[in-house]
Design a protein around this motif. Structure first.
Motif, mmCIF file in Angstrom:
data_model
loop_
_atom_site.group_PDB
_atom_site.id
_atom_site.type_symbol
_atom_site.label_atom_id
_atom_site.label_comp_id
_atom_site.label_asym_id
_atom_site.label_seq_id
_atom_site.Cartn_x
_atom_site.Cartn_y
_atom_site.Cartn_z
ATOM 1 N N ALA A 13 -4.308 48.103 -10.260
ATOM 2 C CA ALA A 13 -4.359 48.396 -11.692
ATOM 3 C C ALA A 13 -3.105 47.906 -12.397
ATOM 4 O O ALA A 13 -3.172 47.325 -13.497
ATOM 5 C CB ALA A 13 -4.539 49.897 -11.913
ATOM 6 N N THR A 14 -1.944 48.114 -11.787
ATOM 7 C CA THR A 14 -0.684 47.684 -12.402
ATOM 8 C C THR A 14 -0.639 46.167 -12.549
ATOM 9 O O THR A 14 -0.301 45.633 -13.610
ATOM 10 C CB THR A 14 0.508 48.158 -11.551
ATOM 11 N N VAL A 15 -0.980 45.480 -11.458
ATOM 12 C CA VAL A 15 -0.988 44.012 -11.504
ATOM 13 C C VAL A 15 -2.033 43.508 -12.498
ATOM 14 O O VAL A 15 -1.774 42.601 -13.297
ATOM 15 C CB VAL A 15 -1.256 43.433 -10.094
ATOM 16 N N GLY A 16 -3.213 44.116 -12.472
ATOM 17 C CA GLY A 16 -4.293 43.678 -13.348
ATOM 18 C C GLY A 16 -3.967 43.829 -14.813
ATOM 19 O O GLY A 16 -4.176 42.904 -15.613
ATOM 20 N N ALA A 154 -19.886 32.651 -12.001
ATOM 21 C CA ALA A 154 -21.023 33.473 -12.412
ATOM 22 C C ALA A 154 -21.370 34.495 -11.336
ATOM 23 O O ALA A 154 -21.572 35.683 -11.630
ATOM 24 C CB ALA A 154 -22.227 32.587 -12.705
ATOM 25 N N TYR A 155 -21.435 34.036 -10.097
ATOM 26 C CA TYR A 155 -21.766 34.961 -9.012
ATOM 27 C C TYR A 155 -20.677 36.025 -8.846
ATOM 28 O O TYR A 155 -20.969 37.202 -8.593
ATOM 29 C CB TYR A 155 -21.968 34.206 -7.702
ATOM 30 N N PHE A 156 -19.420 35.635 -8.992
ATOM 31 C CA PHE A 156 -18.324 36.592 -8.887
ATOM 32 C C PHE A 156 -18.484 37.700 -9.930
ATOM 33 O O PHE A 156 -18.411 38.894 -9.608
ATOM 34 C CB PHE A 156 -16.991 35.876 -9.076
ATOM 35 N N VAL A 157 -18.716 37.301 -11.180
ATOM 36 C CA VAL A 157 -18.868 38.291 -12.251
ATOM 37 C C VAL A 157 -20.082 39.179 -11.997
ATOM 38 O O VAL A 157 -20.013 40.413 -12.125
ATOM 39 C CB VAL A 157 -18.988 37.586 -13.615
ATOM 40 N N GLU A 158 -21.197 38.567 -11.623
ATOM 41 C CA GLU A 158 -22.421 39.351 -11.432
ATOM 42 C C GLU A 158 -22.295 40.337 -10.267
ATOM 43 O O GLU A 158 -22.719 41.504 -10.379
ATOM 44 C CB GLU A 158 -23.604 38.405 -11.216
ATOM 45 N N PHE A 222 -10.363 45.855 -11.170
ATOM 46 C CA PHE A 222 -9.075 45.206 -11.405
ATOM 47 C C PHE A 222 -8.929 43.889 -10.652
ATOM 48 O O PHE A 222 -8.148 43.024 -11.068
ATOM 49 C CB PHE A 222 -7.931 46.182 -11.110
ATOM 50 N N ILE A 223 -9.654 43.699 -9.571
ATOM 51 C CA ILE A 223 -9.711 42.357 -8.958
ATOM 52 C C ILE A 223 -10.386 41.398 -9.937
ATOM 53 O O ILE A 223 -9.970 40.248 -10.092
ATOM 54 C CB ILE A 223 -10.458 42.409 -7.613
ATOM 55 N N TRP A 224 -11.438 41.891 -10.598
ATOM 56 C CA TRP A 224 -12.086 41.089 -11.651
ATOM 57 C C TRP A 224 -11.077 40.767 -12.749
ATOM 58 O O TRP A 224 -10.978 39.619 -13.201
ATOM 59 C CB TRP A 224 -13.259 41.893 -12.220
ATOM 60 N N MET A 225 -10.302 41.765 -13.185
ATOM 61 C CA MET A 225 -9.328 41.553 -14.253
ATOM 62 C C MET A 225 -8.257 40.557 -13.831
ATOM 63 O O MET A 225 -7.851 39.681 -14.612
ATOM 64 C CB MET A 225 -8.689 42.889 -14.643
ATOM 65 N N ILE A 226 -7.777 40.677 -12.593
ATOM 66 C CA ILE A 226 -6.761 39.742 -12.098
ATOM 67 C C ILE A 226 -7.319 38.325 -12.047
ATOM 68 O O ILE A 226 -6.657 37.359 -12.448
ATOM 69 C CB ILE A 226 -6.270 40.191 -10.697
ATOM 70 N N THR A 227 -8.540 38.193 -11.559
ATOM 71 C CA THR A 227 -9.161 36.869 -11.423
ATOM 72 C C THR A 227 -9.325 36.188 -12.777
ATOM 73 O O THR A 227 -8.984 35.009 -12.935
ATOM 74 C CB THR A 227 -10.528 36.985 -10.727
ATOM 75 N N ILE A 228 -9.853 36.903 -13.756
ATOM 76 C CA ILE A 228 -10.068 36.257 -15.054
ATOM 77 C C ILE A 228 -8.738 36.006 -15.761
ATOM 78 O O ILE A 228 -8.612 35.064 -16.552
ATOM 79 C CB ILE A 228 -11.023 37.071 -15.951
ATOM 80 N N SER A 229 -7.717 36.826 -15.473
ATOM 81 C CA SER A 229 -6.402 36.613 -16.081
ATOM 82 C C SER A 229 -5.752 35.345 -15.553
ATOM 83 O O SER A 229 -4.980 34.691 -16.258
ATOM 84 C CB SER A 229 -5.495 37.818 -15.822
#
Length: 753
Positions: A13-16, A154-158, A222-229
């Motif tokens: 969460a902190t990193v994200g 797309a697959y990652f997000v879904e 938060f892995i999703w948040m880190i990836t898109i960031s």
């Protein structure tokens, strides 16, 4: 288990959050690299703009045109925002397994929201995953709207959304077991089977399961948040944030899509004055940073859904243009070039670097290499956009109509065309003939101006001509703007004569210009030759204003004495005069001939009586239908003609398929892929019609050429006709002998513009 879950969740969460904040700042700085827009053009009427955003999001007005996809996406989109508090709940559960949000945690309406959207979001994303798998490009090729999209993203997000949805429902089941729910109740109406599944487990086991699934939910989020960031060009994820400002800043505050008029050419946020251009004015777009900030926001917002691609006539006939891939290429190029631009890099008109070596010393080599790529160039030149992509566009507007996040594809394509035409003089050679004819003779065919009125000698009634039979239009109901095709092209002249005869039968007073009028400028403007459009349009506006006379007000009605009413049989003329001439001071009430004919039928001034037997299918002209939303009048006219049996083609109305002539393609040869008019005619002929009708001279020419070719090849029956709806109506009306209409009958419907 609890300690591990807390550590993993808090670290992620902190990193994200830190990376997400940095990414938002990067995107904002990146978007602001674009050029300013004319003052107020994107911020006028903030209330209406806000209402538009709310309506488009909550109503999913564009997405719901796609049936089950729209419904599934609605639950996923609304669920994403409505369930944000479940993350807070999951953090609390890391420290206390049976923890609930204060106040609302056990509030039935909140629990119902979680149950409904948690379950339906999961079902919705599963539906979208199945649809994507069913349309794999490896199986469907160009027919898949996902061809060219970045599949892993797309697959990652879904799958992240699916994981979060499952975790929400499992945690609900565990909550029910921990709180000892003994029977079915509304608060657990969807998750109750899971409550039963966990019943009987010890409190310690339930707690550990809560810690685990809370951690998985938080970690996935938060892995999703880190990836898109770390991937700010990941439109499939970022669109859920960027779509809101992109829709808010759309061209029209009332929510209308960016069709109809093209925008004037601007430089530095100001409209270019072609009579006295500034020394630093930039004509068109040759570098990505020359797009407006709204353009760069457009590129970043693309979700790669491919709806534009699936509807594009160029893509569907084997040409290199995909609106989706065009926007993706511009986005990826802009993001890759951003570090160079943010460091102050850039080239002047001579190609010299503006920044110093010191400024660029820390710019990554990849960004410096990206900066050297030409925006428009062939694969050999390492260009971002191939010229064939630009010149394949028919400006039909299908991409803009279908885009759920309001990307303005046509404006960006035309801006790049403008640079190619005005600075590089690089465009298909056939179009050069059209431009020369317009410059010398004022019409694309290069014919003498006296030929514009030759058709009047082929009708058996007098057609008043302004400047010859009358000084101005004060005694007439309408100026009939015949247009270049309607006056000079043999097939289109049949429509012109039919419409004029119908007006004569109905007793409508109309007049035409005397031959000094010029092409309205539709084709040169969409080709990219803005100065020529400006020249033609300004001459026409001056001529029209003179023909309509002074705009003195009637002291009683407080309205102009002369109603500036224009009727046109050409949708391209109709669109240009109605929507683009106001940019040059030409304010007129313009209607299409099908609108006037429908009104005359409704008023009883035209009565179709003679049956016209046969099956008919109607082709929607893009500049009448999609660009100006005129769909009903042509169909109403056909419905009024006895004997006709109407059947729609598969692609019609908002999803109508172009004839291939728009965007100045009328004057360019198709050398790549299948001819667009052949694709459209094959769709029409699959219904085995007797008549193919339309309401545009360009469409009439394109469809007729293809049908005749099919007849010669034995692929179409000899009896099939291609006609304008006015010709059909005249055939049915002609035999009726009508009394002269009463003088007080109103034959003047309200203009659409």
């Amino acid at each position: 288990m609890q300690l591990a879950a807390i550590i993993v969740s808090l670290v992620l969460a902190t990193v994200g959050v830190a990376l997400f904040g940095r990414a938002i700042a990067q995107i904002l700085r990146f978007v602001l690299l674009g050029q300013p827009v004319p003052g107020g053009s994107r911020t006028n009427d903030p209330v209406a703009r806000t209402v538009t955003v709310v309506r488009e999001f909550l109503g999913h007005t564009r997405m719901n045109n796609w049936g089950v996809v729209g419904v599934a996406h609605w639950f996923v989109a609304v669920g994403f925002f409505s369930l944000l508090l479940t993350i807070a709940n999951a953090f609390g559960q890391l420290f206390q397994a049976d923890w609930l949000l204060p106040i609302i945690g056990s509030f039935l309406p909140w629990e119902l929201v979680v149950e409904v959207f948690g379950s339906m979001m999961t079902v919705g994303i599963l539906t979208l995953i199945v649809i994507r798998l069913a349309n794999l490009p490896s199986r469907a090729g160009r027919k898949s709207r996902f061809t060219g999209s970045k599949a892993w993203q797309a697959y990652f997000v879904e799958y992240v959304i699916l994981t979060i949805g499952i975790c929400i429902m499992v945690l609900r089941g565990l909550e029910g077991a921990l709180h000892q729910v003994e029977g079915y109740e509304a608060a657990y109406f969807a998750s109750y089977p899971l409550v039963l599944a966990f019943d009987g487990l010890s409190t310690g086991t339930l707690a550990n399961l809560v810690y685990f699934f809370a951690m998985v939910k938080i970690a996935a989020s938060f892995i999703w948040m880190i990836t898109i960031s770390l991937n700010t060009n990941m439109g499939v994820a970022w669109h859920r944030f960027l779509a809101f400002p992109n829709i808010w800043f759309k061209r029209n505050a009332d929510g209308a899509v960016a069709l109809g008029a093209l925008q004037p050419m601007t430089s530095g946020g100001k409209v270019i004055d072609f009579e006295d251009p500034g020394e630093d004015d930039v004509f068109g777009v040759s570098q990505v940073e020359q797009f407006s900030w709204k353009g760069i926001l457009d590129f970043s917002t693309c979700t790669e859904c491919g709806r534009c691609q699936s509807q594009c006539p160029a893509w569907n006939t084997g040409k290199p243009l995909s609106p989706k891939l065009l926007i993706m290429s511009l986005r990826d190029h802009a993001h890759a070039k951003a570090p160079y631009l943010l460091a102050g890099g850039g080239k002047d008109m001579e190609g010299n670097e503006k920044a110093t070596a010191e400024q660029l010393k820390d710019v990554p080599a990849a960004a410096l290499a990206e900066a050297e790529r030409p925006l428009i160039g062939t694969a050999e030149e390492n260009g971002v956009i191939d010229p064939d992509v630009l010149w394949s566009c028919t400006s039909c507007g299908a991409c803009v109509e279908q885009c759920p996040v309001d990307i303005e594809h046509i404006d960006h394509i035309v801006d790049m065309r403008r640079y190619q035409v005005m600075i590089e003089s690089a465009f298909p050679s056939e179009a050069g003939t059209m431009l020369k004819n317009l410059e010398k003779k004022g019409n694309p065919w290069g014919l003498a101006k006296k030929q514009r009125v030759e058709w009047t000698k082929e009708v058996d009634f007098e057609v008043p001509i302004i400047g010859k039979d009358a000084e101005d239009l004060s005694e007439f109901d309408y100026l009939y703007w015949v247009g270049c095709a309607g006056a000079l092209e043999d097939r289109a002249k049949k429509t012109t004569k039919a419409f004029a005869e119908l007006l004569n039968i109905a007793g409508v007073k109309f007049a035409i210009m005397g031959g000094d009028e010029k092409c309205t400028g539709d084709s040169p403007r969409r080709l990219g030759n803005e100065p020529l459009f400006q020249q033609l349009a300004q001459e026409n506006v001056a001529m029209l204003n003179m023909a309509f006379g002074e705009d003195d007000e009637d002291p009683e009605t407080k309205k102009p004495k002369t109603a500036k009413r224009i009727v046109s049989t050409c949708p391209h003329c109709f669109n240009t005069i109605a929507n683009e001439y106001p940019q040059l001071g030409g304010e007129y009430g313009v209607i299409h001939h099908t609108q006037l004919l429908q009104h005359l039928i409704d008023e009883g001034r035209l009565t179709p009586v003679t049956p016209v037997d046969g099956l008919i299918t109607y082709h929607d002209p893009c500049y009448l239908g999609r660009h100006n939303k005129v769909y009903t009048p042509p169909r109403e006219i056909m419905s009024a003609v006895p004997g006709l049996r109407q059947q729609e083609m598969h692609r019609h109305k908002e999803r109508g398929f172009c004839c291939g002539a728009g965007g100045a393609r009328m004057w360019m040869e198709e050398r790549i892929g299948k001819r667009i008019n052949n694709e459209r005619v094959e769709e029409a002929l699959s219904l085995n019609p007797d008549i193919v009708s339309t309401a545009c001279p360009f469409c009439l020419v394109m469809l007729t050429d293809s049908v005749n070719g099919k007849k010669n090849d034995g692929q179409a029956k000899e009896s099939v006709q291609v006609v304008d709806v006015a010709q059909l109506l005249l055939e049915s009306v002609r035999s009726r002998v009508e009394e002269a209409p009463a003088e007080d009958t109103d034959a003047n419907p309200e203009p659409v513009r």
